[in-house]
Design an enzyme around this catalytic site. Structure first.
Site, PDB file in Angstrom:
ATOM      1  N   GLU A   1      42.953 -23.427 -23.276  1.00 39.05           N
ATOM      2  CA  GLU A   1      43.517 -23.065 -24.572  1.00 39.05           C
ATOM      3  C   GLU A   1      44.757 -22.208 -24.406  1.00 39.05           C
ATOM      4  O   GLU A   1      44.918 -21.488 -23.419  1.00 39.05           O
ATOM      5  CB  GLU A   1      42.472 -22.386 -25.435  1.00 39.05           C
TER       6      GLU A   1
ATOM      7  N   CYS B   1      50.715 -17.303 -25.430  1.00 38.53           N
ATOM      8  CA  CYS B   1      49.762 -16.726 -24.485  1.00 38.53           C
ATOM      9  C   CYS B   1      49.179 -17.893 -23.695  1.00 38.53           C
ATOM     10  O   CYS B   1      48.482 -18.745 -24.261  1.00 38.53           O
ATOM     11  CB  CYS B   1      48.668 -15.974 -25.252  1.00 38.53           C
TER      12      CYS B   1
ATOM     13  N   CYS C   1      37.322 -18.596 -15.758  1.00 40.75           N
ATOM     14  CA  CYS C   1      37.665 -17.377 -15.020  1.00 40.75           C
ATOM     15  C   CYS C   1      36.416 -16.894 -14.294  1.00 40.75           C
ATOM     16  O   CYS C   1      35.305 -17.074 -14.785  1.00 40.75           O
ATOM     17  CB  CYS C   1      38.149 -16.290 -15.983  1.00 40.75           C
TER      18      CYS C   1
ATOM     19  N   CYS D   1      34.218 -10.432 -17.004  1.00 37.07           N
ATOM     20  CA  CYS D   1      34.290  -9.320 -17.972  1.00 37.07           C
ATOM     21  C   CYS D   1      33.304  -9.597 -19.116  1.00 37.07           C
ATOM     22  O   CYS D   1      33.273 -10.701 -19.662  1.00 37.07           O
ATOM     23  CB  CYS D   1      35.705  -9.168 -18.510  1.00 37.07           C
TER      24      CYS D   1
ATOM     25  N   CYS E   1      34.283 -11.148 -22.681  1.00 37.15           N
ATOM     26  CA  CYS E   1      35.246 -12.255 -22.685  1.00 37.15           C
ATOM     27  C   CYS E   1      34.548 -13.609 -22.622  1.00 37.15           C
ATOM     28  O   CYS E   1      33.683 -13.844 -21.773  1.00 37.15           O
ATOM     29  CB  CYS E   1      36.167 -12.092 -21.476  1.00 37.15           C
TER      30      CYS E   1
ATOM     31  N   SER F   1      49.173 -10.071 -17.110  1.00 32.99           N
ATOM     32  CA  SER F   1      48.039  -9.160 -17.281  1.00 32.99           C
ATOM     33  C   SER F   1      47.002  -9.379 -16.182  1.00 32.99           C
ATOM     34  O   SER F   1      46.639 -10.509 -15.875  1.00 32.99           O
ATOM     35  CB  SER F   1      47.410  -9.432 -18.648  1.00 32.99           C
TER      36      SER F   1
ATOM     37  N   SER G   1      44.297  -4.526 -17.546  1.00 35.17           N
ATOM     38  CA  SER G   1      43.143  -4.452 -18.455  1.00 35.17           C
ATOM     39  C   SER G   1      42.232  -3.352 -17.938  1.00 35.17           C
ATOM     40  O   SER G   1      41.479  -3.553 -16.992  1.00 35.17           O
ATOM     41  CB  SER G   1      42.374  -5.779 -18.448  1.00 35.17           C
TER      42      SER G   1
ATOM     43  N   HIS H   1      40.284  -0.727 -20.067  1.00 36.25           N
ATOM     44  CA  HIS H   1      39.102  -0.759 -20.952  1.00 36.25           C
ATOM     45  C   HIS H   1      38.080   0.353 -20.774  1.00 36.25           C
ATOM     46  O   HIS H   1      37.051   0.354 -21.453  1.00 36.25           O
ATOM     47  CB  HIS H   1      38.390  -2.123 -20.870  1.00 36.25           C
TER      48      HIS H   1
ATOM     49  N   CYS I   1      40.512 -14.828 -26.331  1.00 37.84           N
ATOM     50  CA  CYS I   1      40.512 -15.517 -25.046  1.00 37.84           C
ATOM     51  C   CYS I   1      39.240 -16.339 -24.794  1.00 37.84           C
ATOM     52  O   CYS I   1      38.150 -15.796 -24.698  1.00 37.84           O
ATOM     53  CB  CYS I   1      40.670 -14.426 -23.991  1.00 37.84           C
TER      54      CYS I   1
HETATM   55  S1  SF4 Z   1      39.278 -10.732 -19.646  1.00 35.14           S
HETATM   56 FE1  SF4 Z   1      40.677 -11.896 -18.332  1.00 35.14          FE
HETATM   57  S2  SF4 Z   1      39.983 -11.383 -16.233  1.00 35.14           S
HETATM   58 FE2  SF4 Z   1      38.315 -10.771 -17.613  1.00 35.14          FE
HETATM   59  S3  SF4 Z   1      36.953 -12.577 -17.652  1.00 35.14           S
HETATM   60 FE3  SF4 Z   1      38.391 -12.768 -19.390  1.00 35.14          FE
HETATM   61  S4  SF4 Z   1      40.054 -14.048 -18.620  1.00 35.14           S
HETATM   62 FE4  SF4 Z   1      38.921 -13.262 -16.852  1.00 35.14          FE
END
Ligand code: SF4
Length: 345
Positions: free
Chosen positions: A90, A103, A110, A114, A117, A189, A212, A214, A331
């Site tokens: 996407e 973006c 991934c 995280c 996400c 990022s 990132s 957080h 995301c």
């Molecule tokens: S925030 Fe970024 S690095 Fe973390 S799991 Fe999602 S896509 Fe991957």
């Protein structure tokens, strides 16, 4: 077969030379591709014999737009794109007063895990090539018939987990013969792969680096991001200082505010002390709520308080405007939904 978008002009010229063709044909072909002619046969100034030879080796890897969702206000468009091997990613388009920003994803899925996400829920499938990331921009640009002038590498995937392809993408996207997007209009990022931050610093590019973060300490960060088990915040800060020294560029720290987790006053103070004196900017983001986890957004009042505390310590910070919440623009959310529906979940 090779995606012609993976090649620089020099590389295509070399191929022409090695294959008994005139070098200047490379520029003609690249011009056609970037002017959105994506069939070799339609390149009217290229001899048929050359086209036949090119077609034996190359294809033009523009992903197919399989779905597109527009936010109610019309300022955000979320695209599901399919590559020729069937993989889906996407890409998000955001329209701002200063221009169109995209973006892009850098991997299919991934592996960073995280907790907040959706991109990481099925792990990583594969890296995207530099040309495939360029293809995301070309496909979206053609669909809106407007130039895209800003790029953020903040979609699915950890850019530094696909380092070589991302570096080549940054070269290609910046080329005057290609999309010609200035480095200052690009943000990369990372969740904090320390050795790669240093390697990236050594490239001395003028793109913006976003971390990132957080969380203000390792204990809290480990609750949100498994990568915190590998690299401590202190190691990330050291790498960031190395980056600032090498590039003289300000770093952006992304901080997703999760209600009841990392959004209290003490966290704000701890973060302010951590970043005090650093050439940086903090981007506060109300966390994206996804059905697969329990994280909920902080209240607007709490976000304002957090922001005020950072400012009172002299830390530059802003709250990111939420865009496209009505179209699952966070995301990985849309791809996840699409894959779930396909598999009947
Ligand atoms: S925030 Fe970024 S690095 Fe973390 S799991 Fe999602 S896509 Fe991957």
């Amino acid at each position: 077969m090779i995606n012609i978008l993976d090649l620089t002009l020099e590389e295509l010229k070399n191929w022409m030379k090695l294959n008994g063709e005139k070098e200047f044909r490379a520029k003609q072909i690249i011009d056609w591709v970037y002017k959105e002619t994506w069939e070799f046969e339609k390149m009217s100034n290229i001899p048929k014999a050359t086209i036949d030879k090119i077609k034996q080796e190359f294809f033009i890897g523009i992903p197919e737009i399989i779905e597109m969702y527009k936010s109610e206000d019309g300022n955000t468009g979320k695209y599901l794109l399919k590559f020729n091997d069937g993989n889906i990613i996407e890409t998000v388009l955001m329209k701002y007063s200063y221009g169109n920003s995209i973006c892009v994803s850098t991997q299919v899925g991934c592996r960073m895990g995280c907790k907040f996400c959706a991109s990481t829920l099925g792990g990583v499938v594969r890296n995207l090539t530099s040309g495939e990331i360029i293809g995301e921009i070309l496909a979206v640009q053609k669909s809106i018939n407007e130039r895209i002038s800003n790029v953020v590498l903040m979609g699915s995937g950890e850019p530094f987990d696909n380092f070589e392809n991302v570096i080549k993408f940054l070269e290609l996207v910046n080329c005057s013969y290609g999309l010609n997007i200035g480095q200052r209009h690009i943000t990369v990022s990372t969740c904090g792969l320390v050795p790669k931050i240093k390697e990236f610093a050594d490239k001395k590019l003028q793109v913006t680096l976003a971390i990132s973060l957080h969380a203000p300490n390792d204990h809290m960060r480990k609750e949100l991001m498994p990568i915190a088990n590998k690299y401590s915040i202190q190691e990330i800060m050291d790498a960031c200082k190395y980056y600032i020294n090498a590039t003289n560029k300000r770093i952006t720290f992304e901080y997703a505010l999760v209600s009841g987790a990392n959004d209290n006053i003490e966290c704000a103070k701890e973060l302010a002390k951590l970043l005090k004196g650093m050439l940086c900017h903090v981007n506060l983001i109300p966390v994206n709520e996804i059905k697969e986890n329990v994280f909920r957004k902080s209240t607007a009042k709490r976000i304002d308080e957090f922001n005020s505390i950072l400012k009172s310590y002299g830390i530059e910070s802003t709250v990111r405007k939420e865009m496209g919440a009505d179209i699952n623009a966070a995301c990985g959310q849309l791809r996840r939904k699409y894959l779930d529906e396909k598999s009947g979940v």
